[in-house]
Scaffold this motif. Structure first.
Motif, PDB file in Angstrom:
ATOM      1  N   SER A  11       0.947  -1.280  -0.035  1.00  0.00           N
ATOM      2  CA  SER A  11      -0.003   0.053   0.018  1.00  0.00           C
ATOM      3  C   SER A  11       1.022   1.188  -0.109  1.00  0.00           C
ATOM      4  O   SER A  11       2.004   1.115   0.326  1.00  0.00           O
ATOM      5  CB  SER A  11      -1.037   0.074   1.272  1.00  0.00           C
ATOM      6  OG  SER A  11      -0.306   0.088   2.565  1.00  0.00           O
ATOM      7  N   MET A  12       0.133   2.222  -0.403  1.00  0.00           N
ATOM      8  CA  MET A  12       0.916   3.626  -0.150  1.00  0.00           C
ATOM      9  C   MET A  12      -0.146   4.861  -0.013  1.00  0.00           C
ATOM     10  O   MET A  12      -1.070   4.935  -0.544  1.00  0.00           O
ATOM     11  CB  MET A  12       1.559   4.132  -1.431  1.00  0.00           C
ATOM     12  CG  MET A  12       2.516   5.452  -1.456  1.00  0.00           C
ATOM     13  SD  MET A  12       3.285   6.006  -3.052  1.00  0.00           S
ATOM     14  CE  MET A  12       1.665   6.125  -4.055  1.00  0.00           C
ATOM     15  N   ASP A  13       0.024   5.398   0.938  1.00  0.00           N
ATOM     16  CA  ASP A  13      -0.795   6.587   1.611  1.00  0.00           C
ATOM     17  C   ASP A  13      -2.272   6.037   1.797  1.00  0.00           C
ATOM     18  O   ASP A  13      -3.218   6.634   1.622  1.00  0.00           O
ATOM     19  CB  ASP A  13      -0.837   7.804   0.415  1.00  0.00           C
ATOM     20  CG  ASP A  13       0.566   8.252   0.196  1.00  0.00           C
ATOM     21  OD1 ASP A  13       1.339   8.536   1.144  1.00  0.00           O
ATOM     22  OD2 ASP A  13       0.711   8.901  -0.858  1.00  0.00           O
ATOM     23  N   GLY A  14      -2.067   4.777   2.559  1.00  0.00           N
ATOM     24  CA  GLY A  14      -3.368   4.111   2.936  1.00  0.00           C
ATOM     25  C   GLY A  14      -4.126   3.490   1.822  1.00  0.00           C
ATOM     26  O   GLY A  14      -5.399   2.728   2.014  1.00  0.00           O
ATOM     27  N   ASN A  41      10.293   3.134  -7.752  1.00  0.00           N
ATOM     28  CA  ASN A  41      10.462   4.464  -7.042  1.00  0.00           C
ATOM     29  C   ASN A  41      11.631   4.637  -6.768  1.00  0.00           C
ATOM     30  O   ASN A  41      12.319   3.708  -6.230  1.00  0.00           O
ATOM     31  CB  ASN A  41       9.655   4.587  -5.957  1.00  0.00           C
ATOM     32  CG  ASN A  41       9.563   5.874  -5.105  1.00  0.00           C
ATOM     33  OD1 ASN A  41      10.515   6.228  -4.374  1.00  0.00           O
ATOM     34  ND2 ASN A  41       8.219   6.793  -5.214  1.00  0.00           N
ATOM     35  N   LEU A  42      12.231   6.021  -6.801  1.00  0.00           N
ATOM     36  CA  LEU A  42      13.721   6.269  -6.753  1.00  0.00           C
ATOM     37  C   LEU A  42      14.109   6.102  -5.209  1.00  0.00           C
ATOM     38  O   LEU A  42      15.107   5.788  -5.050  1.00  0.00           O
ATOM     39  CB  LEU A  42      13.954   7.483  -7.276  1.00  0.00           C
ATOM     40  CG  LEU A  42      13.948   7.788  -8.711  1.00  0.00           C
ATOM     41  CD1 LEU A  42      14.209   9.285  -8.913  1.00  0.00           C
ATOM     42  CD2 LEU A  42      14.959   6.994  -9.430  1.00  0.00           C
ATOM     43  N   ALA A  43      13.339   5.939  -4.204  1.00  0.00           N
ATOM     44  CA  ALA A  43      13.473   5.779  -2.859  1.00  0.00           C
ATOM     45  C   ALA A  43      13.817   4.291  -2.427  1.00  0.00           C
ATOM     46  O   ALA A  43      14.445   3.924  -1.470  1.00  0.00           O
ATOM     47  CB  ALA A  43      12.606   6.259  -1.904  1.00  0.00           C
ATOM     48  N   ILE A  44      13.533   3.295  -3.696  1.00  0.00           N
ATOM     49  CA  ILE A  44      13.739   2.123  -3.445  1.00  0.00           C
ATOM     50  C   ILE A  44      14.818   1.568  -4.216  1.00  0.00           C
ATOM     51  O   ILE A  44      14.995   2.152  -5.285  1.00  0.00           O
ATOM     52  CB  ILE A  44      12.546   1.252  -3.985  1.00  0.00           C
ATOM     53  CG1 ILE A  44      11.057   1.561  -3.521  1.00  0.00           C
ATOM     54  CG2 ILE A  44      12.591  -0.330  -3.689  1.00  0.00           C
ATOM     55  CD1 ILE A  44      11.067   1.382  -1.886  1.00  0.00           C
ATOM     56  N   MET A  86       4.175  -4.560   9.910  1.00  0.00           N
ATOM     57  CA  MET A  86       4.297  -3.670   8.927  1.00  0.00           C
ATOM     58  C   MET A  86       5.665  -3.134   8.457  1.00  0.00           C
ATOM     59  O   MET A  86       6.298  -2.567   9.027  1.00  0.00           O
ATOM     60  CB  MET A  86       3.506  -2.219   9.308  1.00  0.00           C
ATOM     61  CG  MET A  86       3.276  -1.180   8.054  1.00  0.00           C
ATOM     62  SD  MET A  86       2.103  -1.860   7.102  1.00  0.00           S
ATOM     63  CE  MET A  86       0.580  -1.872   7.928  1.00  0.00           C
ATOM     64  N   ILE A  87       6.008  -3.469   7.169  1.00  0.00           N
ATOM     65  CA  ILE A  87       7.211  -3.104   6.475  1.00  0.00           C
ATOM     66  C   ILE A  87       7.151  -1.748   5.803  1.00  0.00           C
ATOM     67  O   ILE A  87       6.114  -1.550   5.204  1.00  0.00           O
ATOM     68  CB  ILE A  87       7.631  -4.449   5.705  1.00  0.00           C
ATOM     69  CG1 ILE A  87       7.507  -5.621   6.272  1.00  0.00           C
ATOM     70  CG2 ILE A  87       9.189  -3.926   5.020  1.00  0.00           C
ATOM     71  CD1 ILE A  87       7.702  -6.879   5.397  1.00  0.00           C
ATOM     72  N   GLU A  88       7.957  -0.938   5.971  1.00  0.00           N
ATOM     73  CA  GLU A  88       8.209   0.177   5.306  1.00  0.00           C
ATOM     74  C   GLU A  88       9.415   0.325   4.382  1.00  0.00           C
ATOM     75  O   GLU A  88      10.456   0.189   4.897  1.00  0.00           O
ATOM     76  CB  GLU A  88       8.061   1.379   6.409  1.00  0.00           C
ATOM     77  CG  GLU A  88       6.679   1.483   7.099  1.00  0.00           C
ATOM     78  CD  GLU A  88       6.659   2.385   8.321  1.00  0.00           C
ATOM     79  OE1 GLU A  88       7.076   3.819   7.746  1.00  0.00           O
ATOM     80  OE2 GLU A  88       6.640   2.254   9.409  1.00  0.00           O
ATOM     81  N   MET A  89       9.284   0.757   3.204  1.00  0.00           N
ATOM     82  CA  MET A  89      10.193   1.157   2.401  1.00  0.00           C
ATOM     83  C   MET A  89       9.961   2.428   1.685  1.00  0.00           C
ATOM     84  O   MET A  89       9.150   2.367   0.675  1.00  0.00           O
ATOM     85  CB  MET A  89      10.432  -0.007   1.422  1.00  0.00           C
ATOM     86  CG  MET A  89      10.789  -1.265   1.952  1.00  0.00           C
ATOM     87  SD  MET A  89      10.838  -2.637   0.325  1.00  0.00           S
ATOM     88  CE  MET A  89      11.127  -3.893   1.760  1.00  0.00           C
ATOM     89  N   LYS A  91       7.950   5.581   0.845  1.00  0.00           N
ATOM     90  CA  LYS A  91       6.409   5.902   1.142  1.00  0.00           C
ATOM     91  C   LYS A  91       5.600   4.608   1.025  1.00  0.00           C
ATOM     92  O   LYS A  91       4.068   4.647   1.234  1.00  0.00           O
ATOM     93  CB  LYS A  91       6.049   6.772   0.104  1.00  0.00           C
ATOM     94  CG  LYS A  91       6.635   8.247   0.099  1.00  0.00           C
ATOM     95  CD  LYS A  91       5.829   9.342  -0.840  1.00  0.00           C
ATOM     96  CE  LYS A  91       6.762  10.642  -0.531  1.00  0.00           C
ATOM     97  NZ  LYS A  91       6.021  11.600  -1.322  1.00  0.00           N
ATOM     98  N   TYR A  92       6.058   3.645   0.863  1.00  0.00           N
ATOM     99  CA  TYR A  92       5.492   2.245   0.621  1.00  0.00           C
ATOM    100  C   TYR A  92       5.430   1.360   1.652  1.00  0.00           C
ATOM    101  O   TYR A  92       6.212   1.473   2.657  1.00  0.00           O
ATOM    102  CB  TYR A  92       6.149   1.587  -0.433  1.00  0.00           C
ATOM    103  CG  TYR A  92       5.646   2.084  -2.000  1.00  0.00           C
ATOM    104  CD1 TYR A  92       4.704   1.542  -2.841  1.00  0.00           C
ATOM    105  CD2 TYR A  92       6.687   2.956  -2.389  1.00  0.00           C
ATOM    106  CE1 TYR A  92       4.422   2.190  -4.070  1.00  0.00           C
ATOM    107  CE2 TYR A  92       6.739   3.556  -3.822  1.00  0.00           C
ATOM    108  CZ  TYR A  92       5.532   3.134  -4.355  1.00  0.00           C
ATOM    109  OH  TYR A  92       5.090   3.813  -5.758  1.00  0.00           O
TER     110      TYR A  92
END
Length: 254
Positions: A11-14, A41-44, A86-89, A91-92
């Motif tokens: 998910s992203m932003d809910g 996504n460049l953050a990944i 809950m895994i966060e990468m 904004k995902y």
């Protein structure tokens, strides 16, 4: 009886983007198209993380990503996944949902999951006891800050299937170090061997034999002088295994 597979909900932003069933032993996550879960996504990072699933247990490992991986708000390198994590990468987010038996009858075939406490690190790998029986605790009672514990769930159904298939019970014999000659019977569906923080592998009993898989460490375990692949490697009688500097012989007891 069947069992629902564990899965990740991306998910992203809910907003839920998709659900990914953990039907493979290794599920890679990253920006490159070759990943099982591709997040453009460049953050990944290109190869950001991997989830290894063995029987009922899933292990998350950050692959030295640029921006890191969080679980429940905390940065991790390796983590034993628990239902609801809950895994966060960037904004995902990826919510881990553990598979559950779809009937109360099947639940009786599973032993309660326990966490193995890490072995103390040894300066001399020759003196590392790769097969020491470590104290057990339930996940809710103790989870270290780095959460590098190795988790295993013993399946009674797997043991029965092995017996029905006519496969003899297996064991490993330590060949070097101060515990040379010691034998460890593989009585569980999963046997954890090695030194957490250095190198860890598991030997799994399956209906068609015994398989060794890499769980932790920069180097892959060796069998008969050759590194195993990232996929599970089937063991045969008298294979020589090397994990965390300890050599041991796998054999079938007749």
């Amino acid at each position: 009886m069947t069992k629902t597979k564990s899965k990740l909900v991306l998910s992203m932003d809910g907003l839920v983007l998709k659900e990914i069933e953990l039907s493979k032993e290794r599920v890679t996550i990253g920006r490159r198209p070759s990943n099982d879960i591709k997040i453009d996504n460049l953050a990944i990072s290109g190869e950001h993380a991997v989830v290894v699933t063995i029987l009922n247990d899933s292990f998350l490992e950050d692959l030295n990503s640029t921006n890191g991986t969080l679980v429940n708000g905390r940065p991790i390198r390796k983590h034993v996944l628990v239902d609801g994590d809950m895994i966060e990468m960037g904004k995902y987010k990826l919510k881990y949902i553990a598979g559950k038996p779809d009937s109360t009858g099947e639940a009786a075939n599973y032993e309660k999951t326990v966490i193995l406490q890490p072995l103390p690190l040894a300066a001399d790998p020759e003196k590392t006891d790769a097969s020491r029986e470590m104290p057990l605790s339930h996940p809710e009672e103790e989870r270290g800050p780095e959460e590098t514990q190795v988790i295993h769930g013993a399946l009674k159904a797997e043991l029965s299937a092995l017996e029905e298939a006519g496969i003899p019970p297996g064991a490993v014999r330590i060949l070097n170090g101060e515990h040379a000659g010691r034998e460890l019977e593989l009585t569980k569906a999963l046997a954890t061997l090695g030194q957490p923080g250095v190198q860890v592998a598991v030997i799994a009993k399956r209906p068609n034999g015994y398989f060794i898989s890499h769980v932790e460490g920069d180097k892959l375990p060796m069998v008969n002088g050759n590194k195993i692949a990232v996929q599970a490697h089937r063991l045969v009688d008298h294979d020589i295994i090397e994990i965390a500097g300890i050599r041991m012989e796998f054999f079938l007891k007749t």
